[in-house]
Design a protein around this motif. Sequence first.
Motif, PDB file in Angstrom:
ATOM      1  N   THR A  53       0.834  -1.207   0.000  1.00 53.33           N
ATOM      2  CA  THR A  53       0.000   0.000   0.000  1.00 53.33           C
ATOM      3  C   THR A  53       0.865   1.251   0.000  1.00 53.33           C
ATOM      4  O   THR A  53       0.581   2.227  -0.720  1.00 53.33           O
ATOM      5  N   THR A  54       1.942   1.228   0.780  1.00 51.27           N
ATOM      6  CA  THR A  54       2.872   2.366   0.804  1.00 51.27           C
ATOM      7  C   THR A  54       3.506   2.564  -0.572  1.00 51.27           C
ATOM      8  O   THR A  54       3.594   3.697  -1.079  1.00 51.27           O
ATOM      9  N   ALA A  55       3.935   1.470  -1.189  1.00 48.57           N
ATOM     10  CA  ALA A  55       4.542   1.546  -2.530  1.00 48.57           C
ATOM     11  C   ALA A  55       3.558   2.143  -3.526  1.00 48.57           C
ATOM     12  O   ALA A  55       3.907   3.044  -4.310  1.00 48.57           O
ATOM     13  N   TYR A  56       2.336   1.660  -3.517  1.00 51.76           N
ATOM     14  CA  TYR A  56       1.313   2.133  -4.460  1.00 51.76           C
ATOM     15  C   TYR A  56       1.066   3.634  -4.300  1.00 51.76           C
ATOM     16  O   TYR A  56       1.036   4.387  -5.280  1.00 51.76           O
ATOM     17  N   LYS A  57       0.921   4.085  -3.047  1.00 51.91           N
ATOM     18  CA  LYS A  57       0.620   5.494  -2.813  1.00 51.91           C
ATOM     19  C   LYS A  57       1.798   6.400  -3.198  1.00 51.91           C
ATOM     20  O   LYS A  57       1.611   7.487  -3.738  1.00 51.91           O
ATOM     21  N   LEU A  58       3.021   5.945  -2.924  1.00 53.66           N
ATOM     22  CA  LEU A  58       4.192   6.755  -3.283  1.00 53.66           C
ATOM     23  C   LEU A  58       4.405   6.804  -4.793  1.00 53.66           C
ATOM     24  O   LEU A  58       4.783   7.849  -5.346  1.00 53.66           O
ATOM     25  N   LEU A  59       4.148   5.704  -5.482  1.00 59.40           N
ATOM     26  CA  LEU A  59       4.256   5.698  -6.947  1.00 59.40           C
ATOM     27  C   LEU A  59       3.221   6.623  -7.571  1.00 59.40           C
ATOM     28  O   LEU A  59       3.499   7.323  -8.549  1.00 59.40           O
ATOM     29  N   GLN A  60       2.035   6.654  -6.993  1.00 60.73           N
ATOM     30  CA  GLN A  60       1.003   7.573  -7.474  1.00 60.73           C
ATOM     31  C   GLN A  60       1.460   9.025  -7.362  1.00 60.73           C
ATOM     32  O   GLN A  60       1.073   9.872  -8.168  1.00 60.73           O
ATOM     33  N   ALA A  61       2.288   9.292  -6.340  1.00 60.60           N
ATOM     34  CA  ALA A  61       2.791  10.651  -6.119  1.00 60.60           C
ATOM     35  C   ALA A  61       4.056  10.932  -6.932  1.00 60.60           C
ATOM     36  O   ALA A  61       4.666  11.994  -6.783  1.00 60.60           O
ATOM     37  N   ILE A 123      -9.633  -0.689  -4.457  1.00 58.63           N
ATOM     38  CA  ILE A 123     -10.270  -1.832  -5.128  1.00 58.63           C
ATOM     39  C   ILE A 123     -11.100  -1.358  -6.320  1.00 58.63           C
ATOM     40  O   ILE A 123     -11.051  -1.942  -7.413  1.00 58.63           O
ATOM     41  N   THR A 124     -11.854  -0.265  -6.117  1.00 58.11           N
ATOM     42  CA  THR A 124     -12.696   0.278  -7.192  1.00 58.11           C
ATOM     43  C   THR A 124     -11.840   0.837  -8.327  1.00 58.11           C
ATOM     44  O   THR A 124     -12.080   0.550  -9.507  1.00 58.11           O
ATOM     45  N   THR A 125     -10.812   1.615  -7.954  1.00 60.47           N
ATOM     46  CA  THR A 125      -9.941   2.244  -8.960  1.00 60.47           C
ATOM     47  C   THR A 125      -9.220   1.204  -9.807  1.00 60.47           C
ATOM     48  O   THR A 125      -9.134   1.321 -11.037  1.00 60.47           O
ATOM     49  N   LEU A 126      -8.717   0.166  -9.160  1.00 56.43           N
ATOM     50  CA  LEU A 126      -7.921  -0.851  -9.865  1.00 56.43           C
ATOM     51  C   LEU A 126      -8.759  -2.033 -10.339  1.00 56.43           C
ATOM     52  O   LEU A 126      -8.231  -2.951 -10.966  1.00 56.43           O
ATOM     53  N   ASN A 127     -10.054  -1.991 -10.009  1.00 58.91           N
ATOM     54  CA  ASN A 127     -10.960  -3.073 -10.391  1.00 58.91           C
ATOM     55  C   ASN A 127     -10.434  -4.436  -9.923  1.00 58.91           C
ATOM     56  O   ASN A 127     -10.342  -5.395 -10.694  1.00 58.91           O
ATOM     57  N   ILE A 128     -10.094  -4.524  -8.643  1.00 64.51           N
ATOM     58  CA  ILE A 128      -9.537  -5.762  -8.083  1.00 64.51           C
ATOM     59  C   ILE A 128     -10.679  -6.690  -7.672  1.00 64.51           C
ATOM     60  O   ILE A 128     -11.572  -6.302  -6.915  1.00 64.51           O
ATOM     61  N   ASP A 129     -10.637  -7.911  -8.164  1.00 64.60           N
ATOM     62  CA  ASP A 129     -11.637  -8.920  -7.813  1.00 64.60           C
ATOM     63  C   ASP A 129     -11.179  -9.634  -6.537  1.00 64.60           C
ATOM     64  O   ASP A 129     -10.385 -10.566  -6.590  1.00 64.60           O
ATOM     65  N   LEU A 193      -5.260 -11.876  -0.118  1.00 62.67           N
ATOM     66  CA  LEU A 193      -4.206 -12.129  -1.108  1.00 62.67           C
ATOM     67  C   LEU A 193      -4.639 -11.773  -2.525  1.00 62.67           C
ATOM     68  O   LEU A 193      -3.797 -11.402  -3.351  1.00 62.67           O
ATOM     69  N   HIS A 194      -5.935 -11.869  -2.828  1.00 56.59           N
ATOM     70  CA  HIS A 194      -6.399 -11.380  -4.132  1.00 56.59           C
ATOM     71  C   HIS A 194      -6.239  -9.857  -4.199  1.00 56.59           C
ATOM     72  O   HIS A 194      -5.915  -9.303  -5.256  1.00 56.59           O
ATOM     73  N   TYR A 195      -6.458  -9.197  -3.060  1.00 55.56           N
ATOM     74  CA  TYR A 195      -6.224  -7.748  -2.985  1.00 55.56           C
ATOM     75  C   TYR A 195      -4.747  -7.430  -3.208  1.00 55.56           C
ATOM     76  O   TYR A 195      -4.401  -6.536  -3.989  1.00 55.56           O
ATOM     77  N   LEU A 196      -3.861  -8.164  -2.537  1.00 60.71           N
ATOM     78  CA  LEU A 196      -2.421  -7.923  -2.698  1.00 60.71           C
ATOM     79  C   LEU A 196      -1.963  -8.169  -4.128  1.00 60.71           C
ATOM     80  O   LEU A 196      -1.090  -7.464  -4.638  1.00 60.71           O
ATOM     81  N   LYS A 197      -2.539  -9.177  -4.779  1.00 61.09           N
ATOM     82  CA  LYS A 197      -2.175  -9.470  -6.173  1.00 61.09           C
ATOM     83  C   LYS A 197      -2.494  -8.264  -7.056  1.00 61.09           C
ATOM     84  O   LYS A 197      -1.675  -7.830  -7.879  1.00 61.09           O
ATOM     85  N   GLY A 198      -3.694  -7.678  -6.852  1.00 60.15           N
ATOM     86  CA  GLY A 198      -4.069  -6.485  -7.610  1.00 60.15           C
ATOM     87  C   GLY A 198      -3.179  -5.300  -7.300  1.00 60.15           C
ATOM     88  O   GLY A 198      -2.789  -4.536  -8.205  1.00 60.15           O
ATOM     89  N   LEU A 199      -2.817  -5.126  -6.029  1.00 62.33           N
ATOM     90  CA  LEU A 199      -1.925  -4.028  -5.625  1.00 62.33           C
ATOM     91  C   LEU A 199      -0.543  -4.193  -6.251  1.00 62.33           C
ATOM     92  O   LEU A 199       0.051  -3.233  -6.739  1.00 62.33           O
ATOM     93  N   ALA A 200      -0.021  -5.426  -6.203  1.00 67.74           N
ATOM     94  CA  ALA A 200       1.319  -5.689  -6.759  1.00 67.74           C
ATOM     95  C   ALA A 200       1.344  -5.397  -8.259  1.00 67.74           C
ATOM     96  O   ALA A 200       2.303  -4.793  -8.774  1.00 67.74           O
ATOM     97  N   GLU A 201       0.296  -5.805  -8.955  1.00 71.52           N
ATOM     98  CA  GLU A 201       0.227  -5.535 -10.402  1.00 71.52           C
ATOM     99  C   GLU A 201       0.175  -4.034 -10.668  1.00 71.52           C
ATOM    100  O   GLU A 201       0.795  -3.540 -11.633  1.00 71.52           O
ATOM    101  N   ALA A 202      -0.516  -3.290  -9.800  1.00 70.06           N
ATOM    102  CA  ALA A 202      -0.583  -1.830  -9.955  1.00 70.06           C
ATOM    103  C   ALA A 202       0.772  -1.183  -9.696  1.00 70.06           C
ATOM    104  O   ALA A 202       1.156  -0.222 -10.381  1.00 70.06           O
ATOM    105  N   VAL A 203       1.497  -1.706  -8.708  1.00 70.35           N
ATOM    106  CA  VAL A 203       2.843  -1.192  -8.407  1.00 70.35           C
ATOM    107  C   VAL A 203       3.745  -1.333  -9.639  1.00 70.35           C
ATOM    108  O   VAL A 203       4.459  -0.404 -10.025  1.00 70.35           O
ATOM    109  N   ILE A 204       3.708  -2.483 -10.276  1.00 66.25           N
ATOM    110  CA  ILE A 204       4.523  -2.711 -11.482  1.00 66.25           C
ATOM    111  C   ILE A 204       4.063  -1.805 -12.623  1.00 66.25           C
ATOM    112  O   ILE A 204       4.881  -1.194 -13.330  1.00 66.25           O
ATOM    113  N   ALA A 205       2.736  -1.681 -12.795  1.00 65.88           N
ATOM    114  CA  ALA A 205       2.200  -0.847 -13.881  1.00 65.88           C
ATOM    115  C   ALA A 205       2.591   0.619 -13.717  1.00 65.88           C
ATOM    116  O   ALA A 205       2.751   1.343 -14.704  1.00 65.88           O
ATOM    117  N   LEU A 206       2.765   1.050 -12.467  1.00 66.33           N
ATOM    118  CA  LEU A 206       3.148   2.447 -12.199  1.00 66.33           C
ATOM    119  C   LEU A 206       4.658   2.664 -12.256  1.00 66.33           C
ATOM    120  O   LEU A 206       5.147   3.759 -11.978  1.00 66.33           O
TER     121      LEU A 206
END
Length: 527
Positions: A53-61, A123-129, A193-206
């Motif tokens: 979560t920290t990685a995702y938020k910092l990459l967004q910034a 979850i909504t923004t990244l459409n994580i199932d 863990l499905h949430y973390l999978k979506g977060l990890a993919e977003a971290v890489i995409a960013l």
Amino acid sequence: MDSSTDKIKSSSITSGDTVSFWIDTTSIISYNKPDQDVNTEVLIIGGGIAGLTTAYKLLQAGKKVVLVEDGFIGSGETGRTTAHLTCALDDRYYFLEETFGADATKLVAESHKAAIDEIEQIITTLNIDCSFKRVNGYLFLDPTDKEENLDKEFQATQKAGIATSILQGTPAVANGENQRCLVFNDQAQFHILHYLKGLAEAVIALGGIIYTEANAREITKKGAKVNGFTFSADQIVVATNSPINDTLTMHTKQHAYRTYVIGGKIPKGQLPYSLWWDTGNQESKWVSQPYHYVRLEEYDEHYDILISGGEDHKTGQEDEENISQMERYERLEAWTRNYFPMLEDDLTYRWSGQVMEPVDSLGFMGKNPGDDNIYIITGDSGNGMTHATIGAMIISDSINGSKNKWEDLYSPSRITLKTTGDFIKEAGNMASQYLDWIKGSDLKNTADLPAGEGGIISSGLKKIAVYRDYNNTLKAFSAVCPHLGCIVQWNSNEKSFDCPCHGSRFDTEGTVINGPSQDDLPKIHIK
């Protein structure tokens, strides 16, 4: 992504021998191992919900971020949670109000509600199932607790700005018609863990970089050594459940507990998706009074899975109550069947996890005491999902140069004088563990050790941790925890050696799997 699973150690997949529902229903989330020196703006150590979560938020910034995880994504305590998303904390709001005051308690409630909203937004923004649902939570009395305390908690939650109400019966609980409860509206749950999978993919995409099977050591204000490579960074975030860059400071403020979980099938439609908790054993010997916590999760088209936890004890100290790990699962099952008799006969899952309990009930998220550019997220208590998310919000704000309104409340440097009694009690417990140096060993002869079991044996003045593997090979290590010299204890449930002082844990190869120790147990050659 590197999906190779050849020669993967079980301790890389999860920090114990048992497997949680989340890990069992998610493919391994792995990335490349480090293969070169790295220079980045922010180095994040830990691939659980706090680190990602920290990685995702910092990459967004717009920050450059590298994240390293010792095992695989979610293989630490995040993958062993029960994933309640709630502002109903495992310490009462009336206690928080007495300890921190009414204004600070409002901030506590606000921060946990905001963390649930943050997770929902991601979850909504990244459409994580990840089976995210808004649900109600029901807090009912443990038989050792008093009716007046439920009313006291209702008043305190109202004052803190939480949407609560009192019901005369507890919904969906057997014989709950006359079991009063406090309802927390608009709570939530998800598949972690499905949430973390979506977060990890977003971290890489960013543009972030993730390394797995990447062991960070020698953490300083300049960075860390990761698998022998030099990782340099301007800011370092240690999101490893228990800080591994700290010798003592944080470990007088929080203490490691083990908690137990069972999961069993129930026919779909028999229970509403909800969260349930009791108020905890008021007569417990532990400062952190163990409580039970229950929720439902989707399983397949015919069944849901009921996930129930509790029966906690201090890590490495289950013998203090003369209750074995298997007995704890049995007690938890009996308690669960009493309230939820529709649970099918055969349990599908049994696992345990490690929880860091702060003496004053609030997590520690922010700058590590004495450091300007090293941050920590720890002290999750029983609310790891929201505490970790709050930590990510505070730290990403701080690194981006803005002051978060919860920063002081959760500061790792804070001192809470009103909890001095509990502090002294926990410190006394910790100090008493050093008596294991002069106690007799639990094992007299290695010949008595069956395959798949371990123990502690004395050899002169030495204490030796021994394990016999399923090939009948005996392995031996120093039983002295490298962190601060306590004698580790054998955990037969998770097949690990656990430190009763500060919660470090080591697998059957002597390899560290939980901090604060950064070092493995030294191998010993014995006849």
